[in-house]
Design a protein around this motif. Structure first.
Motif, PDB file in Angstrom:
ATOM      1  N   ILE A 266      46.169  47.357  20.624  1.00  0.00           N
ATOM      2  CA  ILE A 266      44.813  47.803  20.988  1.00  0.00           C
ATOM      3  C   ILE A 266      44.199  46.772  21.941  1.00  0.00           C
ATOM      4  CG2 ILE A 266      42.477  48.179  20.059  1.00  0.00           C
ATOM      5  CD1 ILE A 266      43.851  49.034  17.421  1.00  0.00           C
ATOM      6  N   TRP A 267      43.593  47.246  23.007  1.00  0.00           N
ATOM      7  CA  TRP A 267      42.927  46.363  23.980  1.00  0.00           C
ATOM      8  C   TRP A 267      41.640  45.832  23.347  1.00  0.00           C
ATOM      9  CZ3 TRP A 267      43.852  46.406  29.673  1.00  0.00           C
ATOM     10  CH2 TRP A 267      42.900  45.678  30.386  1.00  0.00           C
ATOM     11  N   MET A 268      41.520  44.516  23.237  1.00  0.00           N
ATOM     12  CA  MET A 268      40.251  43.970  22.735  1.00  0.00           C
ATOM     13  C   MET A 268      39.422  43.461  23.916  1.00  0.00           C
ATOM     14  SD  MET A 268      39.200  41.263  19.736  1.00  0.00           S
ATOM     15  CE  MET A 268      39.575  39.680  20.467  1.00  0.00           C
ATOM     16  N   HIS A 269      38.273  44.094  24.099  1.00  0.00           N
ATOM     17  CA  HIS A 269      37.322  43.636  25.114  1.00  0.00           C
ATOM     18  C   HIS A 269      36.199  42.919  24.376  1.00  0.00           C
ATOM     19  CE1 HIS A 269      34.688  43.581  28.598  1.00  0.00           C
ATOM     20  NE2 HIS A 269      33.740  44.196  27.902  1.00  0.00           N
ATOM     21  N   ILE A 270      35.711  41.818  24.938  1.00  0.00           N
ATOM     22  CA  ILE A 270      34.580  41.110  24.319  1.00  0.00           C
ATOM     23  C   ILE A 270      33.347  41.268  25.187  1.00  0.00           C
ATOM     24  CG2 ILE A 270      33.663  38.873  23.606  1.00  0.00           C
ATOM     25  CD1 ILE A 270      36.507  37.972  23.045  1.00  0.00           C
ATOM     26  N   ASP A 271      32.300  41.833  24.576  1.00  0.00           N
ATOM     27  CA  ASP A 271      31.008  41.942  25.252  1.00  0.00           C
ATOM     28  C   ASP A 271      30.111  40.826  24.709  1.00  0.00           C
ATOM     29  OD1 ASP A 271      28.502  42.566  26.194  1.00  0.00           O
ATOM     30  OD2 ASP A 271      28.313  44.458  25.100  1.00  0.00           O
ATOM     31  N   ALA A 272      29.905  39.802  25.539  1.00  0.00           N
ATOM     32  CA  ALA A 272      29.039  38.674  25.130  1.00  0.00           C
ATOM     33  C   ALA A 272      27.879  38.591  26.119  1.00  0.00           C
ATOM     34  CB  ALA A 272      29.842  37.377  25.115  1.00  0.00           C
ATOM     35  N   ALA A 273      27.302  39.768  26.435  1.00  0.00           N
ATOM     36  CA  ALA A 273      26.333  39.890  27.535  1.00  0.00           C
ATOM     37  C   ALA A 273      25.303  38.759  27.533  1.00  0.00           C
ATOM     38  CB  ALA A 273      25.642  41.245  27.465  1.00  0.00           C
ATOM     39  N   TYR A 274      24.652  38.557  26.398  1.00  0.00           N
ATOM     40  CA  TYR A 274      23.608  37.513  26.309  1.00  0.00           C
ATOM     41  C   TYR A 274      24.199  36.171  25.887  1.00  0.00           C
ATOM     42  CZ  TYR A 274      20.042  34.850  23.745  1.00  0.00           C
ATOM     43  OH  TYR A 274      19.242  33.853  23.244  1.00  0.00           O
ATOM     44  N   ALA A 275      24.956  36.176  24.782  1.00  0.00           N
ATOM     45  CA  ALA A 275      25.359  34.907  24.153  1.00  0.00           C
ATOM     46  C   ALA A 275      26.352  34.119  24.995  1.00  0.00           C
ATOM     47  CB  ALA A 275      25.954  35.185  22.770  1.00  0.00           C
ATOM     48  N   GLY A 276      27.090  34.806  25.886  1.00  0.00           N
ATOM     49  CA  GLY A 276      28.154  34.141  26.639  1.00  0.00           C
ATOM     50  C   GLY A 276      27.696  32.885  27.353  1.00  0.00           C
ATOM     51  N   SER A 277      26.476  32.883  27.890  1.00  0.00           N
ATOM     52  CA  SER A 277      25.991  31.707  28.624  1.00  0.00           C
ATOM     53  C   SER A 277      25.962  30.476  27.730  1.00  0.00           C
ATOM     54  CB  SER A 277      24.576  31.959  29.161  1.00  0.00           C
ATOM     55  OG  SER A 277      24.569  33.061  30.030  1.00  0.00           O
ATOM     56  N   ALA A 278      25.667  30.695  26.445  1.00  0.00           N
ATOM     57  CA  ALA A 278      25.533  29.549  25.525  1.00  0.00           C
ATOM     58  C   ALA A 278      26.860  28.841  25.307  1.00  0.00           C
ATOM     59  CB  ALA A 278      24.979  30.028  24.181  1.00  0.00           C
ATOM     60  N   PHE A 279      27.972  29.519  25.593  1.00  0.00           N
ATOM     61  CA  PHE A 279      29.273  28.905  25.304  1.00  0.00           C
ATOM     62  C   PHE A 279      29.593  27.748  26.262  1.00  0.00           C
ATOM     63  CE2 PHE A 279      30.458  33.471  23.852  1.00  0.00           C
ATOM     64  CZ  PHE A 279      29.698  33.306  22.704  1.00  0.00           C
TER      65      PHE A 279
END
Ligand code: PLP
Length: 438
Positions: A266-279
């Motif tokens: 199964i293709w796992m896509h990650i949607d981190a629209a907002y939180a991604g910047s914090a990484f």
């Protein structure tokens, strides 16, 4: 407009923009207009003869500003942030001037190359695994989409294509329409509405996986649904994990979900629209652990990384370049940390007032809170807050409860704005509870 006038008007416009942003907190954060307000203020048709620049500019304050919600006001605490910075605005100006269309390397080499390098910079800032980078060997690499919604759709279409090809290679006689009719995609029941929309556009069925008491999807919950669907003859092909859900900023357990997706193809896509910047901050990077199991990963620098909306047209990587160079990783980390600290400050204020409760763990810059009491009471409080127009908030539903969301949004929000906002909210709450004692 000739070059001489452009020079003059450009400088005037820069002054207007600087004044607007410098004085934004004096403007009412949410407008008073009614739907359809604008049509009556401008002619029914485009002008036959050219008008002057002065005529056009006059209409900014007369026509446009009365209907603007000032997203960059430090009193704006709704939705999630949308980024804004001076380097990004300047880069957008330059981008407008160059105005090329980089649909292939040859169409404008710097478009493709700057985008590729900027996405590698970003990947390294997030400490993504090597396979996500283009590097010099060009195996991985990212592209800029306009929005997280588009990225989710693109990933779903890619996953659909991969699964159809895989099945056809084993069973070339099977009609493609039959395969597609059996495909099923998954997301959390907390996922953004754009995930469901991607399923509709992609013509596949979607199932929502129930989240746990912290609003996160666990591996077991996914496994249970997969077993049911496979037994019913369906073909699971795509899971959209969310890191930082829209209602409460919850995180799906991708370290549990990822291995299941990899085993099941199964293709796992990650949607981190907002939180991604914090990484980009090492202390928040563990929230991204498990990304190594993902087939695709997306987040919005136009939400929380000071790069103005949007990033769709390739050359817009110019504004990423300007922002990253002029803030540096340190400056960007400071920006994220300041917002998280302000959210913690707000959370602490809520926690000492016994009339209120916190509704979800505060991990980043979002605080979900409510008055102890009915949904109607909280709806009434939000209505009073937004009618007063001093600050702007939006609600969400968590486990059937009406919850107020306080998101630290503007680059210029300071402690005093948070304190003022809380004083305002508590004053309205006191008046409300006096009228409707619980
Ligand atoms: N995904 C999540 C988790 C979001 O919070 C949002 C918007 O807030 C979106 C997707 C949609 O983002 P965009 O407007 O970039 O499509």
């Amino acid at each position: 407009m000739d070059t001489a006038e452009f020079r003059r008007r450009g400088k005037e416009m820069v002054d207007y923009v600087a004044d607007y942003l410098e004085n934004i907190e004096k403007r009412q954060v949410y407008p008073d207009v009614e739907p359809g307000y604008l049509r009556s203020l401008i002619p029914e048709e485009a002008p036959e003869q050219p008008e002057t620049y002065e005529d056009v500019v006059k209409d900014i304050e007369r026509v446009v500003m009365p209907g603007i919600t000032h997203w960059h006001s430090p009193y704006f605490f709704a939705y999630f942030p949308t980024a804004n910075s001076f380097p990004a605005i300047l880069a957008d100006m330059l981008s407008g001037a160059i105005g090329c269309v980089g649909f292939s390397w040859a169409a404008s080499p710097a478009c493709t190359e700057l985008e590729t390098v900027m996405l590698d910079w970003l990947g390294k800032m997030l400490n993504l695994p090597e396979e996500f980078l283009a590097g010099t060997k060009g195996k991985g690499g990212g592209v800029i989409q306009g929005t997280a919604s588009e990225a989710t759709l693109v990933a779903l279409l890619a996953a659909r294509c991969r699964m159809v090809k895989r099945i056809l290679s084993d069973d070339p006689e099977r009609p493609e329409a039959d395969i597609i009719s059996k495909l099923v995609a998954y997301s959390s029941d907390q996922a953004h509405s754009s995930v469901e929309r991607a399923g509709l556009i992609g013509g596949v069925r979607m199932r929502k996986i129930p989240s746990d008491s912290k609003f996160s999807v666990r591996g077991e919950a996914l496994r249970k649904v997969l077993e049911e669907d496979k037994a019913a003859g369906l073909i699971p092909f795509y899971f959209c994990a969310t890191l930082g859900t829209t209602p409460s900023c919850a995180f799906d357990y991708i370290t549990e979900i990822g291995p299941i997706c990899n085993t099941e193809g199964i293709w796992m896509h990650i949607d981190a629209a907002y939180a991604g910047s914090a990484f980009i901050c090492p202390e928040f990077r563990p929230l991204l652990d498990g990304v190594e199991f993902a087939d695709s990963f997306n987040f919005n620098p136009h939400k929380w990384l000071l790069v103005n909306f949007d990033c769709s047209t390739m050359f817009r990587s110019l504004k990423i370049w300007f922002v990253f160079r002029m803030y540096g990783l340190r400056g960007l980390q400071d920006h994220i940390r300041k917002h998280v600290a302000l959210a913690k400050e707000f959370e602490a204020l809520v926690r000492v007032d016994e009339r209120f409760q916190i509704s979800a763990e505060v991990v980043l810059g979002l605080v979900c809170f409510r008055l102890k009491g009915s949904n109607d009471l909280n709806e009434a409080l939000l209505k009073r807050i937004n009618s007063a127009r001093r600050i702007h908030l939006v609600p969400c539903q968590l486990s059937g409860r009406f919850v107020l969301r306080f998101a630290v949004c503007a680059r210029t929000t300071e402690s005093r704005h948070v304190q003022e906002a809380w004083a305002h909210i508590t004053q309205l709450a006191t008046e409300l509870l006096r009228q409707f004692p619980q």
